[in-house]
Design an enzyme around this catalytic site. Structure first.
Site, PDB file in Angstrom:
ATOM      1  N   ASP A  39     -13.617   2.639   2.472  1.00  0.00           N
ATOM      2  CA  ASP A  39     -13.137   1.544   1.807  1.00  0.00           C
ATOM      3  C   ASP A  39     -12.006   0.919   2.827  1.00  0.00           C
ATOM      4  O   ASP A  39     -11.586   1.855   3.685  1.00  0.00           O
ATOM      5  CB  ASP A  39     -12.495   1.961   0.667  1.00  0.00           C
ATOM      6  CG  ASP A  39     -12.370   1.251  -0.465  1.00  0.00           C
ATOM      7  OD1 ASP A  39     -13.336   0.121  -0.572  1.00  0.00           O
ATOM      8  OD2 ASP A  39     -11.332   0.938  -0.820  1.00  0.00           O
ATOM      9  N   THR A  40     -11.837  -0.338   2.711  1.00  0.00           N
ATOM     10  CA  THR A  40     -10.992  -1.003   3.608  1.00  0.00           C
ATOM     11  C   THR A  40     -10.089  -2.009   3.012  1.00  0.00           C
ATOM     12  O   THR A  40     -10.565  -2.643   2.089  1.00  0.00           O
ATOM     13  CB  THR A  40     -12.124  -1.834   4.814  1.00  0.00           C
ATOM     14  OG1 THR A  40     -12.619  -0.962   5.601  1.00  0.00           O
ATOM     15  CG2 THR A  40     -11.038  -2.880   5.647  1.00  0.00           C
ATOM     16  N   ARG A  63     -12.161  -0.002  11.163  1.00  0.00           N
ATOM     17  CA  ARG A  63     -13.216   0.997  10.883  1.00  0.00           C
ATOM     18  C   ARG A  63     -13.692   1.648  12.288  1.00  0.00           C
ATOM     19  O   ARG A  63     -14.151   2.748  12.237  1.00  0.00           O
ATOM     20  CB  ARG A  63     -14.602   0.121  10.298  1.00  0.00           C
ATOM     21  CG  ARG A  63     -15.610   1.049  10.018  1.00  0.00           C
ATOM     22  CD  ARG A  63     -16.352   0.053   9.056  1.00  0.00           C
ATOM     23  NE  ARG A  63     -16.665  -1.165   9.469  1.00  0.00           N
ATOM     24  CZ  ARG A  63     -15.979  -2.424   8.701  1.00  0.00           C
ATOM     25  NH1 ARG A  63     -15.420  -2.011   7.821  1.00  0.00           N
ATOM     26  NH2 ARG A  63     -16.188  -3.520   9.420  1.00  0.00           N
TER      27      ARG A  63
HETATM   28  P1  IMP Z   1     -14.763  -2.843   1.892  1.00  0.00           P
HETATM   29  O1  IMP Z   1     -14.051  -1.926   1.335  1.00  0.00           O
HETATM   30  O2  IMP Z   1     -15.255  -2.410   3.298  1.00  0.00           O
HETATM   31  O3  IMP Z   1     -15.856  -3.536   1.222  1.00  0.00           O
HETATM   32  O4  IMP Z   1     -13.917  -4.203   2.271  1.00  0.00           O
HETATM   33  C1  IMP Z   1     -13.090  -4.749   1.379  1.00  0.00           C
HETATM   34  C2  IMP Z   1     -12.811  -6.342   1.993  1.00  0.00           C
HETATM   35  O5  IMP Z   1     -12.440  -6.265   3.266  1.00  0.00           O
HETATM   36  C3  IMP Z   1     -14.328  -7.059   2.030  1.00  0.00           C
HETATM   37  O6  IMP Z   1     -13.993  -8.343   1.244  1.00  0.00           O
HETATM   38  C4  IMP Z   1     -14.541  -7.351   3.416  1.00  0.00           C
HETATM   39  O7  IMP Z   1     -15.290  -8.357   3.622  1.00  0.00           O
HETATM   40  C5  IMP Z   1     -13.145  -7.032   4.011  1.00  0.00           C
HETATM   41  N1  IMP Z   1     -13.582  -6.241   5.251  1.00  0.00           N
HETATM   42  C6  IMP Z   1     -13.879  -5.006   5.492  1.00  0.00           C
HETATM   43  N2  IMP Z   1     -14.112  -4.739   6.715  1.00  0.00           N
HETATM   44  C7  IMP Z   1     -13.698  -6.013   7.332  1.00  0.00           C
HETATM   45  C8  IMP Z   1     -13.862  -6.250   8.795  1.00  0.00           C
HETATM   46  O8  IMP Z   1     -14.159  -5.497   9.787  1.00  0.00           O
HETATM   47  N3  IMP Z   1     -13.529  -7.387   9.141  1.00  0.00           N
HETATM   48  C9  IMP Z   1     -13.352  -8.461   8.183  1.00  0.00           C
HETATM   49  N4  IMP Z   1     -13.073  -8.049   6.891  1.00  0.00           N
HETATM   50  C10 IMP Z   1     -13.230  -6.957   6.501  1.00  0.00           C
END
Ligand code: IMP
Length: 198
Positions: free
Chosen positions: A75-76, A184
């Site tokens: 999760d990001t 990541r």
């Molecule tokens: P998730 O938790 O990985 O789904 O990310 C949450 C949000 O952060 C999503 O809108 C993704 O597009 C954005 N996001 C995650 N990883 C990246 C990245 O490496 N670059 C840009 N945006 C990211």
């Protein structure tokens, strides 16, 4: 080779992560594992969401007999200083439910208009589950929110994020460079180190 399920169908993430785990474990996406349905993501922290997603997959799929030895989820969040850390854990839905990457970028550029403090960081938390036990790996990259889009590579907020010590956005970098320095990439590097030591 051991197989693990990565709780995503995002092909950009799959490519990034498969390259880094090449030769160590074989990664299968949700789709390749025959898993469908909406994974709940209702926690209010990155750690909580990563755990929730990884546990959802683990409970449905991990079967050592078929050589799948675990699963992990990430999760990001993009945390922006001038926005008091927003959108953070809500980065995917920043511009509303079912919004696109473009909608999120437009909203960010709008909220950041005229702001001089453009400091921000991406933070990723990975939750790995083997034998039912969760373990966490975190990665972070600091940088700045640009005033307009630059580049066509990558996904999400890449065109408006410029990492420290670079003069280009994530969307202007070759994937291997982004992987080396990204949130990541750093979290996966810790996961790789752990899996190598086992
Ligand atoms: P998730 O938790 O990985 O789904 O990310 C949450 C949000 O952060 C999503 O809108 C993704 O597009 C954005 N996001 C995650 N990883 C990246 C990245 O490496 N670059 C840009 N945006 C990211």
């Amino acid at each position: 080779m051991k197989k693990m399920i990565f709780a995503t169908n995002n092909k950009h993430k799959l490519q990034e992560v498969s390259e880094m785990l090449n030769g160590i474990v074989q990664i299968k996406s949700l789709e390749e594992s025959g898993l469908s349905g909406e994974i709940p993501e209702t926690a209010d922290t990155l750690e909580g969401n990563a755990l929730q997603k990884a546990m959802w997959v683990y409970e449905r799929s991990v079967d050592c007999k078929s050589n799948i030895c675990g699963c992990f989820a990430d999760d990001t969040g993009l945390e922006v200083e001038a926005l008091d850390g927003r959108p953070g854990v809500y980065s995917a839905r920043y511009a509303g439910e079912h919004c696109s990457f473009d909608d999120n970028i437009n909203k960010m550029l709008g909220e950041m208009e005229g702001k001089t403090n453009r400091r921000a960081c991406f933070r990723t938390v990975i939750c790995l589950i083997e034998d039912g036990k969760p373990q966490f790996f975190e990665g972070r990259v600091d940088g700045e929110i640009l005033t307009e889009r630059h580049g066509k590579e990558g996904f999400g907020y890449d065109p408006i994020f410029m990492p420290d010590r670079f003069a280009v956005s994530f969307a202007e970098m070759p994937l291997e460079v982004k992987n080396r320095i990204s949130h990541r990439g750093r979290a996966i590097a810790k996961l790789v180190e752990y899996l190598r030591m086992k």
